[in-house]
Scaffold this active site. Structure first.
Site, PDB file in Angstrom:
ATOM      1  N   ASP A  60      -2.278   6.720  -3.429  1.00 37.16           N
ATOM      2  CA  ASP A  60      -1.163   6.057  -2.731  1.00 37.16           C
ATOM      3  C   ASP A  60      -0.476   4.986  -3.590  1.00 37.16           C
ATOM      4  OD1 ASP A  60      -3.162   4.129  -2.634  1.00 37.16           O
ATOM      5  OD2 ASP A  60      -2.468   3.329  -0.721  1.00 37.16           O
ATOM      6  N   ASP A  77      -5.429   2.787  -3.958  1.00 37.83           N
ATOM      7  CA  ASP A  77      -6.755   2.716  -3.335  1.00 37.83           C
ATOM      8  C   ASP A  77      -7.084   3.921  -2.451  1.00 37.83           C
ATOM      9  OD1 ASP A  77      -5.013   1.949  -1.345  1.00 37.83           O
ATOM     10  OD2 ASP A  77      -6.038   0.075  -0.832  1.00 37.83           O
ATOM     11  N   ARG A  78      -6.074   4.680  -2.019  1.00 39.27           N
ATOM     12  CA  ARG A  78      -6.370   5.867  -1.204  1.00 39.27           C
ATOM     13  C   ARG A  78      -6.418   7.130  -2.074  1.00 39.27           C
ATOM     14  NH1 ARG A  78      -3.202   5.546   4.611  1.00 39.27           N
ATOM     15  NH2 ARG A  78      -4.029   3.508   5.190  1.00 39.27           N
ATOM     16  N   SER A  82       0.802  -1.212   0.000  1.00 38.67           N
ATOM     17  CA  SER A  82       0.000   0.000   0.000  1.00 38.67           C
ATOM     18  C   SER A  82       0.840   1.270   0.000  1.00 38.67           C
ATOM     19  CB  SER A  82      -0.972  -0.040   1.173  1.00 38.67           C
ATOM     20  OG  SER A  82      -1.914   0.989   1.048  1.00 38.67           O
ATOM     21  N   HIS A  83       0.707   2.069   1.060  1.00 37.44           N
ATOM     22  CA  HIS A  83       1.374   3.383   1.111  1.00 37.44           C
ATOM     23  C   HIS A  83       2.760   3.298   1.749  1.00 37.44           C
ATOM     24  CE1 HIS A  83      -1.205   2.396   4.442  1.00 37.44           C
ATOM     25  NE2 HIS A  83      -0.313   2.992   5.213  1.00 37.44           N
ATOM     26  N   ASP A 139      -0.647   1.762  -4.073  1.00 36.17           N
ATOM     27  CA  ASP A 139      -1.401   0.789  -4.870  1.00 36.17           C
ATOM     28  C   ASP A 139      -2.713   1.350  -5.411  1.00 36.17           C
ATOM     29  OD1 ASP A 139      -2.422   0.901  -2.269  1.00 36.17           O
ATOM     30  OD2 ASP A 139      -3.245  -1.113  -2.383  1.00 36.17           O
ATOM     31  N   LYS A 144     -11.262   0.003  -1.730  1.00 37.79           N
ATOM     32  CA  LYS A 144     -11.391   1.444  -1.862  1.00 37.79           C
ATOM     33  C   LYS A 144     -10.726   1.840  -3.168  1.00 37.79           C
ATOM     34  CE  LYS A 144      -7.834   1.657   1.646  1.00 37.79           C
ATOM     35  NZ  LYS A 144      -7.823   1.438   3.084  1.00 37.79           N
TER      36      LYS A 144
HETATM   37  C1  G1P Z   1      -5.086   2.176   8.946  1.00 28.47           C
HETATM   38  C2  G1P Z   1      -6.279   3.080   8.794  1.00 28.47           C
HETATM   39  C3  G1P Z   1      -7.494   2.258   8.414  1.00 28.47           C
HETATM   40  C4  G1P Z   1      -7.210   1.467   7.133  1.00 28.47           C
HETATM   41  C5  G1P Z   1      -5.947   0.649   7.321  1.00 28.47           C
HETATM   42  C6  G1P Z   1      -5.531  -0.063   6.038  1.00 28.47           C
HETATM   43  O1  G1P Z   1      -5.311   1.229   9.970  1.00 28.47           O
HETATM   44  O2  G1P Z   1      -6.536   3.813   9.969  1.00 28.47           O
HETATM   45  O3  G1P Z   1      -8.602   3.097   8.232  1.00 28.47           O
HETATM   46  O4  G1P Z   1      -8.269   0.618   6.829  1.00 28.47           O
HETATM   47  O5  G1P Z   1      -4.853   1.500   7.723  1.00 28.47           O
HETATM   48  O6  G1P Z   1      -5.299   0.842   4.987  1.00 28.47           O
HETATM   49  P1  G1P Z   1      -4.826   1.404  11.508  1.00 28.47           P
HETATM   50  O7  G1P Z   1      -3.324   1.620  11.470  1.00 28.47           O
HETATM   51  O8  G1P Z   1      -5.506   2.623  12.036  1.00 28.47           O
HETATM   52  O9  G1P Z   1      -5.232   0.147  12.202  1.00 28.47           O
HETATM   53 ZN    ZN Z   2      -3.289   1.493  -0.446  1.00 28.07          ZN
END
Ligand code: G1P
Ligand code: ZN
Length: 543
Positions: A277, A281-282, A113-114, A279, A376
């Protein structure tokens, strides 16, 4: 064709989190590590004759090497075909779409992801089920259980596939199809939004800046914004996928998308700006010198969804994660549609969408989406905004302010305290829990506590119960403070404090969120004793 059974011993730490297995690249590069996990995924599936697997990733370091291995393992495990994105690329929402469109036996998505990418950074892998969504806990638990005991994996002796050339490569009883990673997704977007109106908007001089953050959305943004919608080339920045994401941290927020934020608050600010981000999705949405919180973005998309062709017939319902502001709840009330409050994490939305209970959903953490896929979707959110702007012919700021004037403003901010020793973080949470019975009815300045609890959720579709999802301090006026421990942090614990003050008075809507939330911030410190228990006086990240 030879299928080798490679004998190996299991790795004990392959516990996938809610977003799959994320580890340092160096860990994934250990002999048999990736293979063990992939075999564990395949062992939990019932792979029928003719089964097809979707495969792709966000282009980070180790992506293509992992893909070559997974293709050989898919062949040995009885898949008839693998659909892989050209260059090994598939954004997470595009992968979700490919799985659904071609009805494959799910897909393997390679991404962290990010998180940063590169030889010393992160890599990740997850399995998505045939509905296009991340595997539910019962499957990830089964994968984990298998990874603890497996003794061998299967690998077919195939040559490496040329991932750069689109087309079908056939072997005896197995095939790999290298597909255009963008086309199916771009077609889906074109079928959902009013591209004619957006094209007119751009032709009329409306300027945008999209920051791909050197990550996977670059090629998607080029196809959508330049080729199909006619925006000029300078509308894009950082849109070439790099294995290291340009050395950056591809997380679209005010801290990490600093380069874009500078432009948006500078003299050459475009009318609209957005980022996505690693991948894809954000998303982050910005106007000229103006930031839209993800919670407001969800509410505004819901309130204006009727302007978007795909949602012209209405929404079946909406959903938000518990810490996300209640702005969308007010829209749902007015529209007389159901609004669901789920625990943090995208997987809870999947059940609601499969049961057709919700059309739109979102999280405060820059994730917004709808039932067009089961992830997302960053570019989808950007297109929602462009479609709404093209119809309303108003600026981002004007649209947000008009929304606040109509519904009131849910002033919102999240304060993260990262890298706290676990015992200290647990002590803060325990202290909060010890006050569940004493806090109700207490008065803090103009705020009176209505309720204080630990959020739990019973899934209305499968009846499963999730407890301990975050401590809520609910005030009588509709304002809230939520305390949660992050489930995704890698070092120590991260305490997230979500602050929300409901402000119906339009005169106050111009205030900066931190100013408007000053009293909430003080109450949070007072009830949690965070400073006393951790020694931290300021948050690591404020969004
Ligand atoms: C965080 C975000 C949450 C998201 C997740 C995965 O999780 O707060 O909304 O779904 O990353 O992208 P957290 O670190 O708060 O558990
Ligand atoms: Zn992502």
């Amino acid at each position: 064709m030879l299928v080798s059974l490679v004998n190996t011993s299991p790795f004990s730490d392959q516990k996938p989190g809610t977003s799959g297995l994320r580890k340092k690249v160096k860990i994934f590069q250990q002999a048999h590590y990736l293979e063990n996990f992939v075999q564990s995924i395949f062992n939990t599936l019932d792979i029928p004759k003719g089964a097809v697997l979707t495969l792709g990733g966000d282009g980070r370091y180790f992506n293509t090497q992992a893909i070559q291995i997974i293709i050989k393992m898919a062949a040995a495990n009885g898949f008839a075909k693998v659909l892989v994105g050209q260059g090994g690329i598939l954004s997470t929402p595009a992968a979700s779409h490919v799985i659904r469109k071609y009805q494959t036996l799910g897909g393997v998505i390679l991404s962290a992801s990010h998180n940063p990418g590169g030889p010393d950074e992160d890599f990740g892998i997850k399995y998505n089920t045939p509905n296009g969504g991340p595997a539910p806990e019962k499957i990830t638990e089964a994968i984990f259980a298998t990874s603890k005991i497996i003794q061998q994996y299967k690998l077919q002796d195939l040559p490496d596939i040329d991932l750069n050339t689109i087309g079908l490569v056939q072997f005896d009883g197995f095939a790999v199809e290298v597909i255009d990673p963008v086309r199916d997704y771009a077609d889906l977007m074109e079928s959902m939004f009013d591209f004619v109106a957006i094209r007119h908007l751009f032709a009329g001089g409306f300027s945008i800046k999209f920051d791909g953050m050197h990550a996977v959305t670059g090629p998607y943004a080029k196809e959508l914004f330049l080729n199909r919608l006619g925006a000029p080339e300078h509308s894009l920045m950082n849109c070439v996928v790099s294995e290291t994401f340009g050395g950056g941290h591809p997380d679209p927020n005010l801290t990490y998308a600093e380069e874009l934020v500078k432009i948006v608050y500078g003299a050459q600010a475009p009318d609209f700006a957005a980022a996505s981000d690693g991948d894809g999705d954000r998303n982050m949405i910005l106007g000229k010198g103006f930031f839209v919180t993800p919670s407001d973005s969800l509410a505004i998309i819901a309130a204006n969804a009727h302007l978007i062709p795909a949602y012209g017939s209405g929404l079946s319902g909406v959903a938000r994660s518990m810490p996300t502001s209640g702005a969308v709840d007010r829209v749902a009330t007015k529209m007389q549609i159901p609004c669901f409050e789920t625990p943090t994490g995208w997987k809870f939305f999947g059940n609601l969408m499969d049961a057709n209970k919700v059309t739109l959903c979102g999280e405060e953490s820059f994730g917004t989406g709808s039932n067009h896929v089961r992830e997302k979707d960053g570019l989808w959110a950007v297109l929602c905004w462009l479609n709404i702007i093209a119809v309303k012919k108003q600026s981002v700021e004007a649209i947000v302010k008009a929304h606040w004037a109509e519904y009131g403003r849910n002033v919102y901010s999240r304060h993260d305290y990262e890298g706290i020793p676990t015992e200290q973080a647990n002590a803060v949470m325990a202290h909060l829990k010890s006050q569940f019975s004493t806090l109700p009815n207490q008065v803090f300045g103009r705020y009176q506590v209505a309720q204080c609890d630990d959020f739990s959720y019973e899934d209305p579709v499968d009846g499963s119960l999730s407890t301990g999802q975050g401590i809520r301090l609910l005030f009588k006026c509709g304002s809230r403070i939520v305390f949660r421990l992050s489930g995704t942090g890698t070092e120590g614990a991260t305490i997230r404090i979500y602050l929300e003050a409901y402000e119906p008075d339009t005169e106050q809507h111009h205030l900066d969120a931190q100013v408007a939330l000053a009293e909430m911030i003080k109450i949070a410190a007072q009830v949690s004793l965070l400073v006393e228990k951790t020694g931290r006086t300021t948050p690591t990240v404020i969004t």
